[in-house]
Design a protein around this motif. Structure first.
Motif, PDB file in Angstrom:
ATOM      1  N   PHE A   5       2.793  -6.973  -6.150  1.00 55.10           N
ATOM      2  CA  PHE A   5       3.562  -5.889  -6.744  1.00 55.10           C
ATOM      3  C   PHE A   5       2.652  -5.039  -7.614  1.00 55.10           C
ATOM      4  O   PHE A   5       1.465  -5.337  -7.791  1.00 55.10           O
ATOM      5  N   VAL A   6       3.217  -3.949  -8.151  1.00 61.34           N
ATOM      6  CA  VAL A   6       2.414  -2.985  -8.899  1.00 61.34           C
ATOM      7  C   VAL A   6       3.166  -2.570 -10.150  1.00 61.34           C
ATOM      8  O   VAL A   6       4.405  -2.591 -10.187  1.00 61.34           O
ATOM      9  N   TYR A   7       2.426  -2.213 -11.191  1.00 55.56           N
ATOM     10  CA  TYR A   7       3.069  -1.692 -12.391  1.00 55.56           C
ATOM     11  C   TYR A   7       2.212  -0.608 -13.021  1.00 55.56           C
ATOM     12  O   TYR A   7       0.985  -0.548 -12.826  1.00 55.56           O
ATOM     13  N   LEU A   8       2.902   0.266 -13.747  1.00 56.09           N
ATOM     14  CA  LEU A   8       2.266   1.336 -14.505  1.00 56.09           C
ATOM     15  C   LEU A   8       2.426   1.065 -15.995  1.00 56.09           C
ATOM     16  O   LEU A   8       3.449   0.530 -16.427  1.00 56.09           O
ATOM     17  N   VAL A   9       1.431   1.431 -16.779  1.00 53.24           N
ATOM     18  CA  VAL A   9       1.558   1.478 -18.233  1.00 53.24           C
ATOM     19  C   VAL A   9       1.684   2.951 -18.608  1.00 53.24           C
ATOM     20  O   VAL A   9       0.782   3.745 -18.321  1.00 53.24           O
ATOM     21  N   VAL A  10       2.819   3.322 -19.208  1.00 47.67           N
ATOM     22  CA  VAL A  10       3.149   4.734 -19.399  1.00 47.67           C
ATOM     23  C   VAL A  10       3.485   5.033 -20.862  1.00 47.67           C
ATOM     24  O   VAL A  10       3.725   4.130 -21.666  1.00 47.67           O
ATOM     25  N   GLU A  11       3.504   6.321 -21.170  1.00 47.43           N
ATOM     26  CA  GLU A  11       4.083   6.809 -22.413  1.00 47.43           C
ATOM     27  C   GLU A  11       5.566   7.004 -22.145  1.00 47.43           C
ATOM     28  O   GLU A  11       5.984   7.990 -21.543  1.00 47.43           O
ATOM     29  N   ARG A  12       6.356   6.063 -22.570  1.00 46.49           N
ATOM     30  CA  ARG A  12       7.762   6.029 -22.171  1.00 46.49           C
ATOM     31  C   ARG A  12       8.514   7.296 -22.566  1.00 46.49           C
ATOM     32  O   ARG A  12       9.323   7.818 -21.789  1.00 46.49           O
ATOM     33  N   ASP A  13       8.253   7.813 -23.766  1.00 43.98           N
ATOM     34  CA  ASP A  13       8.998   8.983 -24.222  1.00 43.98           C
ATOM     35  C   ASP A  13       8.557  10.269 -23.537  1.00 43.98           C
ATOM     36  O   ASP A  13       9.162  11.324 -23.744  1.00 43.98           O
ATOM     37  N   ARG A  14       7.519  10.193 -22.699  1.00 48.55           N
ATOM     38  CA  ARG A  14       7.048  11.377 -21.979  1.00 48.55           C
ATOM     39  C   ARG A  14       7.389  11.342 -20.493  1.00 48.55           C
ATOM     40  O   ARG A  14       7.002  12.245 -19.750  1.00 48.55           O
ATOM     41  N   LEU A  15       8.107  10.314 -20.054  1.00 48.32           N
ATOM     42  CA  LEU A  15       8.504  10.265 -18.645  1.00 48.32           C
ATOM     43  C   LEU A  15       9.402  11.458 -18.325  1.00 48.32           C
ATOM     44  O   LEU A  15      10.363  11.733 -19.043  1.00 48.32           O
ATOM     45  N   ASP A  52       0.819  -1.214   0.000  1.00 49.22           N
ATOM     46  CA  ASP A  52       0.000   0.000   0.000  1.00 49.22           C
ATOM     47  C   ASP A  52       0.854   1.266   0.000  1.00 49.22           C
ATOM     48  O   ASP A  52       0.473   2.283  -0.599  1.00 49.22           O
ATOM     49  N   GLU A  53       1.990   1.223   0.670  1.00 49.16           N
ATOM     50  CA  GLU A  53       2.868   2.390   0.737  1.00 49.16           C
ATOM     51  C   GLU A  53       3.424   2.731  -0.651  1.00 49.16           C
ATOM     52  O   GLU A  53       3.485   3.913  -1.033  1.00 49.16           O
ATOM     53  N   VAL A  54       3.804   1.723  -1.401  1.00 45.77           N
ATOM     54  CA  VAL A  54       4.348   1.938  -2.744  1.00 45.77           C
ATOM     55  C   VAL A  54       3.244   2.354  -3.713  1.00 45.77           C
ATOM     56  O   VAL A  54       3.443   3.239  -4.545  1.00 45.77           O
ATOM     57  N   VAL A  55       2.086   1.746  -3.589  1.00 50.63           N
ATOM     58  CA  VAL A  55       0.956   2.122  -4.446  1.00 50.63           C
ATOM     59  C   VAL A  55       0.602   3.588  -4.232  1.00 50.63           C
ATOM     60  O   VAL A  55       0.336   4.328  -5.192  1.00 50.63           O
ATOM     61  N   HIS A  56       0.604   4.030  -2.981  1.00 51.49           N
ATOM     62  CA  HIS A  56       0.292   5.425  -2.667  1.00 51.49           C
ATOM     63  C   HIS A  56       1.324   6.361  -3.285  1.00 51.49           C
ATOM     64  O   HIS A  56       0.970   7.413  -3.859  1.00 51.49           O
ATOM     65  N   ARG A  57       2.595   5.989  -3.192  1.00 50.81           N
ATOM     66  CA  ARG A  57       3.658   6.816  -3.789  1.00 50.81           C
ATOM     67  C   ARG A  57       3.475   6.955  -5.297  1.00 50.81           C
ATOM     68  O   ARG A  57       3.604   8.045  -5.862  1.00 50.81           O
ATOM     69  N   LEU A  58       3.149   5.860  -5.962  1.00 52.95           N
ATOM     70  CA  LEU A  58       2.949   5.908  -7.410  1.00 52.95           C
ATOM     71  C   LEU A  58       1.728   6.745  -7.770  1.00 52.95           C
ATOM     72  O   LEU A  58       1.728   7.466  -8.771  1.00 52.95           O
ATOM     73  N   ALA A  59       0.693   6.662  -6.945  1.00 51.06           N
ATOM     74  CA  ALA A  59      -0.504   7.461  -7.206  1.00 51.06           C
ATOM     75  C   ALA A  59      -0.196   8.944  -7.139  1.00 51.06           C
ATOM     76  O   ALA A  59      -0.766   9.748  -7.890  1.00 51.06           O
ATOM     77  N   LEU A  60       0.724   9.340  -6.265  1.00 46.72           N
ATOM     78  CA  LEU A  60       1.076  10.749  -6.117  1.00 46.72           C
ATOM     79  C   LEU A  60       2.045  11.228  -7.203  1.00 46.72           C
ATOM     80  O   LEU A  60       1.985  12.390  -7.620  1.00 46.72           O
ATOM     81  N   SER A  61       2.938  10.343  -7.650  1.00 51.14           N
ATOM     82  CA  SER A  61       4.022  10.786  -8.532  1.00 51.14           C
ATOM     83  C   SER A  61       3.797  10.516 -10.009  1.00 51.14           C
ATOM     84  O   SER A  61       4.464  11.125 -10.852  1.00 51.14           O
ATOM     85  N   ALA A  62       2.891   9.613 -10.358  1.00 49.06           N
ATOM     86  CA  ALA A  62       2.665   9.269 -11.757  1.00 49.06           C
ATOM     87  C   ALA A  62       1.572  10.161 -12.346  1.00 49.06           C
ATOM     88  O   ALA A  62       0.398  10.029 -12.007  1.00 49.06           O
ATOM     89  N   ASP A  63       1.961  11.075 -13.212  1.00 50.97           N
ATOM     90  CA  ASP A  63       1.031  12.032 -13.807  1.00 50.97           C
ATOM     91  C   ASP A  63       0.083  11.326 -14.774  1.00 50.97           C
ATOM     92  O   ASP A  63       0.528  10.574 -15.649  1.00 50.97           O
ATOM     93  N   PRO A  64      -1.228  11.553 -14.640  1.00 51.33           N
ATOM     94  CA  PRO A  64      -2.200  10.929 -15.551  1.00 51.33           C
ATOM     95  C   PRO A  64      -1.966  11.294 -17.018  1.00 51.33           C
ATOM     96  O   PRO A  64      -2.409  10.560 -17.913  1.00 51.33           O
ATOM     97  N   GLU A  65      -1.249  12.384 -17.289  1.00 58.96           N
ATOM     98  CA  GLU A  65      -1.001  12.775 -18.667  1.00 58.96           C
ATOM     99  C   GLU A  65      -0.105  11.780 -19.393  1.00 58.96           C
ATOM    100  O   GLU A  65      -0.179  11.654 -20.610  1.00 58.96           O
ATOM    101  N   TRP A  66       0.758  11.074 -18.677  1.00 63.95           N
ATOM    102  CA  TRP A  66       1.611  10.076 -19.320  1.00 63.95           C
ATOM    103  C   TRP A  66       1.474   8.678 -18.703  1.00 63.95           C
ATOM    104  O   TRP A  66       2.215   7.763 -19.053  1.00 63.95           O
ATOM    105  N   THR A  67       0.503   8.510 -17.810  1.00 66.52           N
ATOM    106  CA  THR A  67       0.223   7.201 -17.218  1.00 66.52           C
ATOM    107  C   THR A  67      -1.148   6.723 -17.677  1.00 66.52           C
ATOM    108  O   THR A  67      -2.157   7.379 -17.423  1.00 66.52           O
TER     109      THR A  67
END
Length: 287
Positions: A162-172, A137-152
């Protein structure tokens, strides 16, 4: 390591039944259409076999030659898929050859025995994670705060471990991945960027840990392995001999290790070459 590595063969086992072959799946043995990396004229491209469907649509492939070699490998050695896929995702894959006795799923969070999750292993790995890593839960919360919806595009919890994000790699954003990696390391987690996915995984959750259990149960004397990502490094290090393709995280970082061969091939042709190398390293069956 399970046995001594020789220049061509292996000193330990006396037959094919003593060899366990542990291989990553995605971008190691099987490939999506985006990852095929076929070059040259279309009429010279290898024939492909679809080995996975999703909602009735083809998703993953290997070459027909790789399929034939893999079927033979499954008859001559203990072929053991070792994937970060969940059990449900793994079961979508229909590989040629005998159904594996063992399969490692969820990056080691599940050990399938005759296609059924083993409860004893599940209990063991759960205890290791609780002792060595911060809560999910601690890691999920961190990702929720730091991963911008514009590129996630997506944030997914896999196997409740475990947890993973699907992202726009060239926009990280620059430095985002490095900062996240450091933050996670302080809490007993690690980060892996594979294609468009950013994985956050507890450090005790490894393919090599589940591999060691499969080797213990099977009594294998020699272990061969293949993989393309940083999450496969421990798998390769645990084997007597290993191979990595010319693409992926390990290739991009220039990662090497004793006993691990860096292949020049990329894409689906690398998958075929990996199976060819596996088969060449397995003793021929006695007549």
């Amino acid at each position: 390591m399970a046995g001594a590595v020789g220049p061509v063969g292996f000193a330990g086992p006396t037959g094919a039944a003593d060899v366990l072959v542990a291989s990553d799946l995605d971008r190691t043995l099987i490939y999506s259409d985006r990852a095929l990396a076929l070059s040259g004229p279309d009429h010279l491209a290898p024939r492909l076999l679809c080995v996975e469907l999703l909602d009735g649509r083809p998703l993953s492939y290997l070459t027909e030659r790789a399929a034939a070699l893999l079927a033979e490998l499954g008859r001559r050695a203990r072929f053991t898929p070792a994937t970060t896929r969940t059990v449900e995702q793994y079961r979508r894959v229909n590989l040629p050859g005998p159904r594996p006795t063992y399969a490692i799923c969820a990056n080691g969070g599940q050990l399938l025995v005759d296609d059924r999750p083993d409860p004893d292993w599940r209990h063991e790995i759960t205890a290791r994670i609780a002792a060595g890593s911060a809560p999910l839960d601690e890691v999920v919360h961190r990702l929720a705060l730091s991963a911008d919806p514009e590129w996630t595009h997506k944030r997914r919890i896999a196997d409740e471990r475990f947890v993973y994000l699907v992202v726009e790699r060239d926009r990280l954003p620059g430095g985002w991945l490095t900062e996240l990696t450091g933050w996670c390391a302080e809490r007993g987690w690690r980060i892996s960027l594979q294609g468009r996915k950013v994985y956050a995984v507890p450090q005790p959750l490894t393919k090599s840990a589940a591999l060691a259990e499969a080797v213990r149960r099977s009594g294998a004397g020699t272990v061969l392995a293949a993989g393309d990502s940083l999450l496969d490094a421990d798998l390769l290090l645990a084997a007597d001999a290993g191979w990595r393709p010319g693409h992926g995280e390990l290739a991009d970082s220039g990662w090497t290790a004793p006993g691990v061969t860096a292949l020049p091939e990329v894409g689906v042709t690398a998958g075929e070459e990996i199976v060819r190398r596996f088969l060449a390293a397995v003793p021929a069956p006695s007549v």
